[in-house]
Motif scaffolding. Structure first.
Motif, short mmCIF file in Angstrom:
data_model
loop_
_atom_site.label_atom_id
_atom_site.label_comp_id
_atom_site.label_asym_id
_atom_site.label_seq_id
_atom_site.Cartn_x
_atom_site.Cartn_y
_atom_site.Cartn_z
N GLY A 29 0.76 -1.25 0.03
CA GLY A 29 0.15 -0.01 -0.04
C GLY A 29 0.93 1.36 -0.04
N THR A 30 2.37 1.09 0.15
CA THR A 30 2.88 2.36 0.05
C THR A 30 2.93 2.95 -1.47
N LYS A 31 2.75 4.21 -1.50
CA LYS A 31 3.01 4.82 -2.75
C LYS A 31 4.57 5.07 -3.22
N CYS A 32 5.08 4.77 -4.14
CA CYS A 32 6.47 4.83 -4.58
C CYS A 32 6.81 5.83 -5.88
N THR A 33 7.67 6.38 -5.96
CA THR A 33 8.05 7.08 -7.35
C THR A 33 9.66 7.04 -7.60
N THR B 216 5.40 6.13 -11.10
CA THR B 216 4.66 6.07 -10.07
C THR B 216 3.84 4.86 -9.90
N PHE B 217 4.07 4.11 -8.55
CA PHE B 217 3.27 2.93 -8.30
C PHE B 217 2.89 2.91 -7.16
N THR B 218 1.96 2.00 -6.76
CA THR B 218 1.69 1.49 -5.37
C THR B 218 2.02 -0.10 -5.02
N SER C 152 1.81 -3.61 -4.18
CA SER C 152 0.76 -4.45 -4.05
C SER C 152 0.94 -5.39 -2.94
N ASP D 292 4.93 8.97 1.64
CA ASP D 292 4.63 10.38 1.68
C ASP D 292 5.55 10.92 2.93
#
Length: 222
Positions: free
Chosen positions: A54-58, A95-97, A99, A128
């Motif tokens: 669930g962590t958003k990464c770029t 950018t992805f989240t 899974s 974030d």
């Protein structure tokens, strides 16, 4: 925690625990790795990052020096599923989240190049950034001073992003200028050699015009 073969530019205090990046990721806080590394010809460099579900990464990258300023990039999840794949890119952002929990791998490849050495910059952001003033256990809104601090903080973040962008452009422009200067120097040396050869050839040609030539006459009797 980012596992890599080169040292990041980020500074850590001597007493900081090695598991701090992983703990921040597990707590949902932001963590970023900003690295510039060298990628030789016919080489491949991979990096690994532990990311919570669930962590958003770029991921952002840019080739600073070398050849046509392009590189192959590939990003895989813990199961080996390809999330991102681009060939011969100069720069890009993805950018992805996450899974699932696990180790994510992203690689930069210069295997298509036989002689060209590359310098690659990338910025990998996980999660974030935590707010300056957490909203937990607050019953009142932000004061005017706190709001001003938040605005200044956001402006400083934009300034840092612009500085990084222009530093990369300056480094890339310097590399192009040095490469152009080298080519001009070699071209000038080649022209000087050709001019010298032509001048010597013309001297010998003119000398042959003014040299005495002895002719031999042979009489053939009947």
């Amino acid at each position: 925690m980012l596992l890599l073969q080169v040292l990041p530019r980020r500074r850590q205090s001597p007493g900081a625990p090695l598991l701090l990046p992983l703990l921040l990721a597990l707590l949902g806080l932001g963590w970023a790795s900003e690295i510039t590394f060298e990628l030789p010809d016919n080489a491949k460099q991979c990096f690994y990052e532990e990311i919570a579900q669930g962590t958003k990464c770029t991921l952002e990258f840019q080739v600073i020096t070398g050849g046509h300023y392009d590189v192959d990039c590939r990003l895989e999840d813990p199961d080996g599923i390809v999330l991102y794949k681009e060939m011969k890119k100069q720069y890009d952002s993805f950018t992805f989240t996450a899974s699932r929990n696990g180790t994510y791998k992203f690689c930069f490849s210069n295997e298509f190049s036989t002689f060209t050495h590359k310098t690659v910059y990338f910025d990998f952001q996980v999660g974030d950034e935590p707010p300056l003033f957490p909203s937990e256990n607050r019953v009142t809104a932000l004061t005017q001073m706190e709001s001003a601090c938040v605005s200044i903080h956001e402006a400083l973040k934009s300034v840092i992003d612009y500085q990084t962008h222009f530093r990369l452009r300056e480094a890339q422009g310097r590399s192009r200028a040095e490469d152009l200067n080298t080519r001009v120097a070699y071209w000038s040396i080649g022209e000087a050699i050709i001019l010298l050869v032509v001048s010597i050839g013309q001297v010998f040609l003119l000398k042959s015009f003014f040299s005495d030539k002895r002719t031999t006459t042979t009489r053939v009797g009947s």
